[in-house]
Design a protein around this motif. Structure first.
Motif, PDB file in Angstrom:
ATOM      1  N   LEU A 206       0.722  -1.187  -0.207  1.00  0.00           N
ATOM      2  CA  LEU A 206       0.063   0.032   0.194  1.00  0.00           C
ATOM      3  C   LEU A 206       0.698   1.225  -0.110  1.00  0.00           C
ATOM      4  O   LEU A 206       1.728   1.421   0.967  1.00  0.00           O
ATOM      5  CB  LEU A 206      -0.930  -0.154   1.164  1.00  0.00           C
ATOM      6  N   LEU A 207       0.711   2.152  -0.813  1.00  0.00           N
ATOM      7  CA  LEU A 207       1.526   3.315  -1.100  1.00  0.00           C
ATOM      8  C   LEU A 207       0.247   4.560  -1.161  1.00  0.00           C
ATOM      9  O   LEU A 207      -0.014   4.734  -2.276  1.00  0.00           O
ATOM     10  CB  LEU A 207       2.506   3.234  -2.321  1.00  0.00           C
ATOM     11  N   VAL A 208       0.145   5.097  -0.024  1.00  0.00           N
ATOM     12  CA  VAL A 208      -0.956   6.306  -0.133  1.00  0.00           C
ATOM     13  C   VAL A 208      -0.322   7.446   0.791  1.00  0.00           C
ATOM     14  O   VAL A 208       0.568   7.487   1.203  1.00  0.00           O
ATOM     15  CB  VAL A 208      -2.322   5.722   0.504  1.00  0.00           C
ATOM     16  N   HIS A 209      -1.340   8.428   0.944  1.00  0.00           N
ATOM     17  CA  HIS A 209      -0.888   9.633   1.612  1.00  0.00           C
ATOM     18  C   HIS A 209      -2.026  10.069   2.652  1.00  0.00           C
ATOM     19  O   HIS A 209      -2.808  11.111   2.541  1.00  0.00           O
ATOM     20  CB  HIS A 209      -0.591  10.624   0.423  1.00  0.00           C
ATOM     21  N   ALA A 210      -2.325   9.272   3.703  1.00  0.00           N
ATOM     22  CA  ALA A 210      -3.141   9.655   4.680  1.00  0.00           C
ATOM     23  C   ALA A 210      -2.843   9.118   5.908  1.00  0.00           C
ATOM     24  O   ALA A 210      -3.333   8.082   6.202  1.00  0.00           O
ATOM     25  CB  ALA A 210      -4.650   9.347   4.348  1.00  0.00           C
ATOM     26  N   LYS A 211      -1.899   9.768   6.640  1.00  0.00           N
ATOM     27  CA  LYS A 211      -1.058   9.121   7.707  1.00  0.00           C
ATOM     28  C   LYS A 211      -1.965   8.580   8.814  1.00  0.00           C
ATOM     29  O   LYS A 211      -1.810   7.370   9.199  1.00  0.00           O
ATOM     30  CB  LYS A 211      -0.270  10.029   8.320  1.00  0.00           C
ATOM     31  N   PRO A 212      -3.273   9.253   9.330  1.00  0.00           N
ATOM     32  CA  PRO A 212      -3.922   8.561  10.376  1.00  0.00           C
ATOM     33  C   PRO A 212      -4.578   7.318   9.799  1.00  0.00           C
ATOM     34  O   PRO A 212      -4.874   6.542  10.609  1.00  0.00           O
ATOM     35  CB  PRO A 212      -4.989   9.842  10.508  1.00  0.00           C
ATOM     36  N   ALA A 213      -5.251   7.395   8.542  1.00  0.00           N
ATOM     37  CA  ALA A 213      -5.671   6.241   8.136  1.00  0.00           C
ATOM     38  C   ALA A 213      -4.744   5.045   7.961  1.00  0.00           C
ATOM     39  O   ALA A 213      -4.977   3.766   8.224  1.00  0.00           O
ATOM     40  CB  ALA A 213      -6.486   6.597   6.740  1.00  0.00           C
ATOM     41  N   GLU A 214      -3.672   5.371   7.683  1.00  0.00           N
ATOM     42  CA  GLU A 214      -2.409   4.281   7.331  1.00  0.00           C
ATOM     43  C   GLU A 214      -2.103   3.659   8.743  1.00  0.00           C
ATOM     44  O   GLU A 214      -2.007   2.454   8.830  1.00  0.00           O
ATOM     45  CB  GLU A 214      -1.422   4.870   6.840  1.00  0.00           C
ATOM     46  N   LYS A 215      -1.993   4.736   9.665  1.00  0.00           N
ATOM     47  CA  LYS A 215      -1.540   3.891  11.172  1.00  0.00           C
ATOM     48  C   LYS A 215      -2.907   3.264  11.686  1.00  0.00           C
ATOM     49  O   LYS A 215      -2.699   1.970  12.474  1.00  0.00           O
ATOM     50  CB  LYS A 215      -1.533   5.267  12.205  1.00  0.00           C
ATOM     51  N   GLN A 216      -4.131   3.557  11.312  1.00  0.00           N
ATOM     52  CA  GLN A 216      -5.180   2.368  11.780  1.00  0.00           C
ATOM     53  C   GLN A 216      -5.235   1.409  11.036  1.00  0.00           C
ATOM     54  O   GLN A 216      -5.448   0.285  11.733  1.00  0.00           O
ATOM     55  CB  GLN A 216      -6.512   3.565  11.359  1.00  0.00           C
ATOM     56  N   PHE A 217      -4.877   1.302   9.586  1.00  0.00           N
ATOM     57  CA  PHE A 217      -4.696   0.304   9.006  1.00  0.00           C
ATOM     58  C   PHE A 217      -4.006  -0.662   9.573  1.00  0.00           C
ATOM     59  O   PHE A 217      -3.965  -1.960   9.705  1.00  0.00           O
ATOM     60  CB  PHE A 217      -4.162   0.451   7.630  1.00  0.00           C
ATOM     61  N   VAL A 218      -2.697  -0.111   9.995  1.00  0.00           N
ATOM     62  CA  VAL A 218      -1.445  -1.131  10.605  1.00  0.00           C
ATOM     63  C   VAL A 218      -2.042  -1.711  12.004  1.00  0.00           C
ATOM     64  O   VAL A 218      -2.048  -2.816  12.312  1.00  0.00           O
ATOM     65  CB  VAL A 218      -0.170  -0.371  10.947  1.00  0.00           C
ATOM     66  N   ALA A 219      -2.758  -0.696  12.819  1.00  0.00           N
ATOM     67  CA  ALA A 219      -3.122  -0.909  14.292  1.00  0.00           C
ATOM     68  C   ALA A 219      -4.353  -2.193  13.971  1.00  0.00           C
ATOM     69  O   ALA A 219      -4.509  -2.870  14.950  1.00  0.00           O
ATOM     70  CB  ALA A 219      -3.802   0.250  14.834  1.00  0.00           C
ATOM     71  N   ASP A 220      -5.077  -2.016  13.186  1.00  0.00           N
ATOM     72  CA  ASP A 220      -6.161  -3.093  13.056  1.00  0.00           C
ATOM     73  C   ASP A 220      -5.748  -4.370  12.418  1.00  0.00           C
ATOM     74  O   ASP A 220      -6.311  -5.441  12.324  1.00  0.00           O
ATOM     75  CB  ASP A 220      -7.278  -2.683  11.871  1.00  0.00           C
ATOM     76  N   GLY A 221      -4.342  -4.442  12.144  1.00  0.00           N
ATOM     77  CA  GLY A 221      -3.678  -5.724  11.791  1.00  0.00           C
ATOM     78  C   GLY A 221      -3.561  -5.958  10.352  1.00  0.00           C
ATOM     79  O   GLY A 221      -3.230  -7.231   9.765  1.00  0.00           O
ATOM     80  N   TRP A 222      -4.021  -5.043   9.600  1.00  0.00           N
ATOM     81  CA  TRP A 222      -4.020  -5.341   7.994  1.00  0.00           C
ATOM     82  C   TRP A 222      -2.610  -5.049   7.424  1.00  0.00           C
ATOM     83  O   TRP A 222      -2.513  -5.640   6.371  1.00  0.00           O
ATOM     84  CB  TRP A 222      -5.066  -4.403   7.328  1.00  0.00           C
ATOM     85  N   GLY A 223      -1.917  -4.186   7.990  1.00  0.00           N
ATOM     86  CA  GLY A 223      -0.492  -3.905   7.441  1.00  0.00           C
ATOM     87  C   GLY A 223       0.489  -4.347   8.654  1.00  0.00           C
ATOM     88  O   GLY A 223       0.422  -4.528   9.725  1.00  0.00           O
TER      89      GLY A 223
END
Length: 272
Positions: A78-95
């Motif tokens: 995943l290569l994107v530009h919305a840091k809060p959403a990216e952090k949530q993506f990792v926190a939820d275990g998807w990344g």
């Protein structure tokens, strides 16, 4: 553009073809329209592909859609530009891990006539408040992209809910940055855009940059490996190799080298 079309066709083939095709060395990168439309990926990917022998197949959509695609397992990186959403993506275990890659900034563009009188300012929040006060046309992507997320945050800081005026002075396109800028150019409307897409955009019409330089317009990009524990088909080794290259000296130098009409569009800032 031709390379992008070929890549899209290859993605469809790679996702739905049989086992023999699945053994080919490739990864699918869910990314944003700005990295593709600006020409950055066409510029930097051949270097990685030649060095690694791994083909990179890009799906370029808004950040929100890219994240949803990755959650569904439709991609390796995943290569994107919305840091809060990216952090949530990792926190939820998807990344697996999020890493900074590069940055640029957003700018507010609008017609030269500037009915809201915001030209030359560096306060994006005050500018949006002035646009709302003047009920001047504003074109929004309204597509949950990284740019749209940034726009919504700025509107919130201004104390304005522009969606209450949807269909009036506030026009929601539900489309990518190029289509939204085309609408803005056609109706002499204001819009928020990332600078890279703006510099690459050919149909500027009467539009020009009116507000820039606000620290709140900072636009950070991040890269994340999709978690193979969630989706076993993720090509984790190849995906990690790409991430290591992108955030390493070769990838960072390639990003810095990409310019349009002599102007650098993205600025590498990965932690070495």
């Amino acid at each position: 553009m031709f390379r992008a079309a070929i890549k899209s066709a290859m993605i469809l083939f790679g996702l739905f073809a049989g086992p023999a095709a699945a053994e080919e060395p490739f990864i699918v990168v869910q990314s944003t329209t700005s990295t593709q439309n600006s020409g950055l990926l066409d510029f930097i990917l051949p270097g990685f592909e030649a060095e690694s022998g791994i083909d990179v197949r890009v799906v370029a959509v808004g950040t929100g859609q890219a994240i949803r695609n990755a959650i569904n397992g439709d991609g390796d990186v995943l290569l994107v530009h919305a840091k809060p959403a990216e952090k949530q993506f990792v926190a939820d275990g998807w990344g697996v891990e999020r890493r900074d890659v590069m940055y640029n900034d957003f700018v507010l563009v609008g017609p030269k006539s500037d009915p809201a009188k915001i030209k030359g300012g560096d306060d994006a929040v005050a500018a949006l408040a002035a646009i709302a006060q003047a009920k001047a046309p504003f074109a929004s992507r309204a597509d949950d992209s990284g740019t749209h997320k940034a726009e919504k945050a700025l509107w919130s800081l201004s104390g304005t809910d522009p969606t209450l005026s949807s269909g009036e002075w506030y026009r929601e396109t539900g489309s990518g940055m190029g289509a939204t800028l085309n609408l803005a150019a056609g109706m002499d409307a204001y819009a928020l855009t990332d600078r890279a897409t703006w510099l690459s955009f050919g149909n500027k019409g009467n539009l020009e940059i009116l507000v820039e330089g606000d620290p709140r317009l900072f636009n950070q990009y991040g890269v994340i490996l999709v978690n193979p524990e969630k989706h076993p088909r993720v090509r984790a080794a190849a995906g990690k190799r790409f991430i290591d290259w992108l955030t390493g000296p070769d990838g960072q130098e390639a990003i810095a080298a990409y310019k349009l009409n002599g102007e650098q569009l993205f600025f590498p800032n990965a932690q070495q």
